[in-house]
Structure formats: C-alpha cells, structure tokens
Design a protein around this motif. Structure first.
Motif, PDB file in Angstrom:
ATOM      1  N   ALA A 253       0.741  -0.917   0.166  1.00 41.07           N
ATOM      2  CA  ALA A 253       0.034   0.189  -0.314  1.00 41.07           C
ATOM      3  C   ALA A 253       0.782   1.066   0.097  1.00 41.07           C
ATOM      4  O   ALA A 253       0.426   2.117  -0.204  1.00 41.07           O
ATOM      5  CB  ALA A 253      -1.528  -0.146   1.162  1.00 41.07           C
ATOM      6  N   LYS A 254       2.288   0.942  -0.160  1.00 44.48           N
ATOM      7  CA  LYS A 254       3.015   2.034  -0.215  1.00 44.48           C
ATOM      8  C   LYS A 254       3.136   3.339   0.920  1.00 44.48           C
ATOM      9  O   LYS A 254       2.750   4.739   0.441  1.00 44.48           O
ATOM     10  CB  LYS A 254       3.250   2.367  -0.926  1.00 44.48           C
ATOM     11  N   GLY A 255       2.444   2.775   2.530  1.00 45.06           N
ATOM     12  CA  GLY A 255       1.826   3.735   3.190  1.00 45.06           C
ATOM     13  C   GLY A 255       0.788   4.970   3.214  1.00 45.06           C
ATOM     14  O   GLY A 255       0.748   6.052   4.117  1.00 45.06           O
ATOM     15  N   SER A 256       0.145   4.650   2.382  1.00 46.93           N
ATOM     16  CA  SER A 256      -1.662   4.483   2.117  1.00 46.93           C
ATOM     17  C   SER A 256      -2.827   4.967   3.728  1.00 46.93           C
ATOM     18  O   SER A 256      -2.743   4.063   4.297  1.00 46.93           O
ATOM     19  CB  SER A 256      -2.708   3.846   0.929  1.00 46.93           C
ATOM     20  N   PRO A 257      -2.436   6.255   3.673  1.00 54.13           N
ATOM     21  CA  PRO A 257      -3.984   6.633   4.871  1.00 54.13           C
ATOM     22  C   PRO A 257      -5.300   5.677   4.981  1.00 54.13           C
ATOM     23  O   PRO A 257      -6.109   6.318   5.712  1.00 54.13           O
ATOM     24  CB  PRO A 257      -4.195   7.931   5.109  1.00 54.13           C
ATOM     25  N   VAL A 258      -5.503   5.128   3.718  1.00 53.84           N
ATOM     26  CA  VAL A 258      -6.744   5.033   3.568  1.00 53.84           C
ATOM     27  C   VAL A 258      -7.404   3.462   3.463  1.00 53.84           C
ATOM     28  O   VAL A 258      -8.096   2.766   3.319  1.00 53.84           O
ATOM     29  CB  VAL A 258      -7.887   5.319   2.174  1.00 53.84           C
ATOM     30  N   ARG A 259      -5.811   2.690   3.445  1.00 59.53           N
ATOM     31  CA  ARG A 259      -6.002   0.791   2.495  1.00 59.53           C
ATOM     32  C   ARG A 259      -4.512   0.435   3.405  1.00 59.53           C
ATOM     33  O   ARG A 259      -3.528   1.005   3.943  1.00 59.53           O
ATOM     34  CB  ARG A 259      -5.964   0.762   1.799  1.00 59.53           C
ATOM     35  N   ILE A 260      -5.275  -0.706   4.381  1.00 63.61           N
ATOM     36  CA  ILE A 260      -2.927  -2.022   4.428  1.00 63.61           C
ATOM     37  C   ILE A 260      -3.250  -3.260   3.451  1.00 63.61           C
ATOM     38  O   ILE A 260      -4.641  -3.417   2.733  1.00 63.61           O
ATOM     39  CB  ILE A 260      -4.160  -1.828   5.962  1.00 63.61           C
ATOM     40  N   ASP A 261      -1.978  -2.930   3.344  1.00 67.71           N
ATOM     41  CA  ASP A 261      -1.513  -4.040   2.288  1.00 67.71           C
ATOM     42  C   ASP A 261      -0.013  -4.257   2.625  1.00 67.71           C
ATOM     43  O   ASP A 261       0.604  -3.899   1.862  1.00 67.71           O
ATOM     44  CB  ASP A 261      -1.623  -3.804   0.621  1.00 67.71           C
ATOM     45  N   CYS A 262      -0.060  -4.697   3.717  1.00 67.27           N
ATOM     46  CA  CYS A 262       1.034  -5.415   4.690  1.00 67.27           C
ATOM     47  C   CYS A 262       1.433  -6.932   4.956  1.00 67.27           C
ATOM     48  O   CYS A 262       1.106  -7.580   5.678  1.00 67.27           O
ATOM     49  CB  CYS A 262       1.309  -4.799   6.025  1.00 67.27           C
ATOM     50  N   LEU A 263       2.355  -7.422   4.604  1.00 68.33           N
ATOM     51  CA  LEU A 263       3.183  -8.511   4.655  1.00 68.33           C
ATOM     52  C   LEU A 263       4.482  -8.858   4.995  1.00 68.33           C
ATOM     53  O   LEU A 263       5.248  -7.486   5.118  1.00 68.33           O
ATOM     54  CB  LEU A 263       3.445  -9.496   3.564  1.00 68.33           C
ATOM     55  N   ARG A 264       4.519  -9.406   6.346  1.00 68.27           N
ATOM     56  CA  ARG A 264       5.576  -9.555   7.734  1.00 68.27           C
ATOM     57  C   ARG A 264       6.479 -11.258   7.463  1.00 68.27           C
ATOM     58  O   ARG A 264       4.863 -12.269   7.085  1.00 68.27           O
ATOM     59  CB  ARG A 264       5.707  -9.003   7.824  1.00 68.27           C
ATOM     60  N   PHE A 265       7.317 -11.493   6.786  1.00 68.04           N
ATOM     61  CA  PHE A 265       7.778 -12.813   7.065  1.00 68.04           C
ATOM     62  C   PHE A 265       8.964 -12.900   7.826  1.00 68.04           C
ATOM     63  O   PHE A 265      10.086 -12.374   7.575  1.00 68.04           O
ATOM     64  CB  PHE A 265       8.157 -13.127   5.803  1.00 68.04           C
ATOM     65  N   LYS A 266       9.119 -13.872   8.783  1.00 72.64           N
ATOM     66  CA  LYS A 266      10.035 -14.079   9.453  1.00 72.64           C
ATOM     67  C   LYS A 266      10.473 -15.223   9.035  1.00 72.64           C
ATOM     68  O   LYS A 266       9.725 -16.810   9.717  1.00 72.64           O
ATOM     69  CB  LYS A 266       9.905 -14.097  10.724  1.00 72.64           C
ATOM     70  N   ARG A 267      11.848 -15.717   8.999  1.00 76.73           N
ATOM     71  CA  ARG A 267      11.941 -17.458   8.446  1.00 76.73           C
ATOM     72  C   ARG A 267      12.936 -18.675   9.758  1.00 76.73           C
ATOM     73  O   ARG A 267      11.832 -19.104   9.299  1.00 76.73           O
ATOM     74  CB  ARG A 267      13.149 -17.035   7.365  1.00 76.73           C
TER      75      ARG A 267
END
Length: 242
Positions: free
Chosen positions: A122-136
C-alpha cells in the motif's frame, strides 16, 4: 481427503446472498471449507483441525478508531503430521458480515524490521492496508514473544507450537470500503524449504517459500473481493514429511 475435528460450536454469521442479507446458522460444513465471519477458508490437503481460540477479539489488532464498530470473527486451524505433531497453524480474522460501510480510513503502519521480510504494497496509504511480514526463523531469539506476545501465549496455552524450526507469516489487508483480513501462519520449515546439497541448492532454497508467499497474498486479496469471501490457502510447496 481433508479431515476436520471441530472443537468449538458453530455460532458464526454466514454470508448468504447479498451484502444486506445473511443467515445465522449452524449448518453442516461443506467438505474442505471452514467458515469464519463473512469468509470461507479452503485449506490445502492435510490433517486439519479447528482450534478453540477463546474469543473473537483475542487476535484483534485493529486501529482503535474503527475496531469498536467493525465486528470481526476469528478462526484458528492447525495441521498435524503423521505422528500427531503440529506442522502448521493458521489464524484468520475478517469482517463478521458483508454489511456495507461508509469509507473507512485505516491507520495501520507497515514499518521495516531487521531480520524480517516486510512488503508494504500500500506504500503508506492512509486509507487502506496491504502489509506482508515474513520471519523465516520465528522460533529463534524470542521473536514471537517480542512481536506477537498474544499469539505466543495462545500457542503455549493450547500446546500447538509447530516443530522448530518454523516460520511466521503475517498478512494484513484492508480497503477503504471497510473490508479487512488478517491472517497469520506458523509453518514448519520442512513445508517451505527443501533439503539442500551443495551451494547452488542452498542459494535457491528460499524460492519455494517466496512463490508460496506470493500465492498466499493473492489468495487473501481475492477473498476480500469475493462475495462468499473464499480464501483458498495454497498448498505448501514441499511434500508433507512422512
């Protein structure tokens, strides 16, 4: 053939036809589908079971300005190996219903973190969330205790921690129309990373997990866009251990 062992009574509101029309029921579960709020979880082959999570708000990480009037439902499932060992745990939280909402401004951030693969689509969008986090290696250095203490405590209480080493995946997606999905997974690395022999195989060992993550993210986005919320979890890239 998927096998499910229900540990909780059905009490979810299941979307039926339109955004303003839904049924609250305890209907027989369609083979291969696990209801969670307005969504349906379609799991890959394996010995899966529902896990009692203790309450729909246990994993609630919503911003305070919307969580009080945006009902959520949560469901956890686990996959066991041939010896009864836990291989994977998946927790899904999404909207309880398909009821339409006014424009929702989301404030969740997706900061970079050392040792964690972070993708802010989402590149820091204030109106939506699109965030992936992966810890191997999520089983190392008290990662969950420091970053997801509620999840870590719940895993310990239910004695469902996957065999080490295992990975942690967290994907959060939301839209300006109020759609929301949070999915977290703890996965035995044997399901994501092949055995390697030699330098070349070692250097390419992470590719199956990356391809699976891409499929996982796309399936989550598709779920939010679909009326029945079908979330098709992709098969793990490595064959189940025997």
């Amino acid at each position: 053939m998927l096998k499910f062992f229900s540990r909780v009574r059905c009490a979810s509101a299941v979307a039926a036809a339109a955004a303003s029309l839904f049924l609250t029921a305890c209907a027989p579960m369609q083979p291969g589908l696990v209801p969670v709020g307005r969504s349906q979880l379609q799991l890959p082959p394996g010995d899966w079971e529902r896990i009692e999570q203790g309450g729909n708000d246990l994993f609630n990480m919503l911003p305070d300005d919307v969580s009080h009037d945006l009902p959520m439902s949560t469901q956890a499932v686990g996959m066991r190996g041939p010896q009864g060992e836990m291989l994977a745990v998946i927790v899904v939280q999404t909207n309880a219903t398909n009821d339409p909402r006014d424009t929702t401004l989301w404030t969740h951030s997706c900061p970079a973190q050392k040792g964690v693969q972070v993708e802010d689509f989402a590149k820091g969008s204030p109106v939506r969330i699109d965030c992936l986090r992966f810890k191997r290696r999520a089983d190392d250095e008290d990662y969950l205790t420091k970053n997801r203490p509620v999840l870590q405590e719940w895993i310990k209480q239910h004695d469902i921690e996957p065999l080490a080493p295992y990975s942690h995946v967290s994907y959060r997606y939301a839209t300006a129309q109020g759609g929301y999905l949070l999915v977290e997974a703890l996965v035995d690395q044997r399901l994501l990373r092949p055995k390697t022999v030699g330098t070349d195989q070692f250097l390419s060992a992470g590719k199956p997990a990356q391809e699976w993550l891409n499929q996982f993210v796309q399936a989550a986005k598709n779920s939010v866009a679909m009326l029945d919320g079908r979330f098709v979890v992709p098969p793990f890239p490595i064959a189940l251990p025997q």
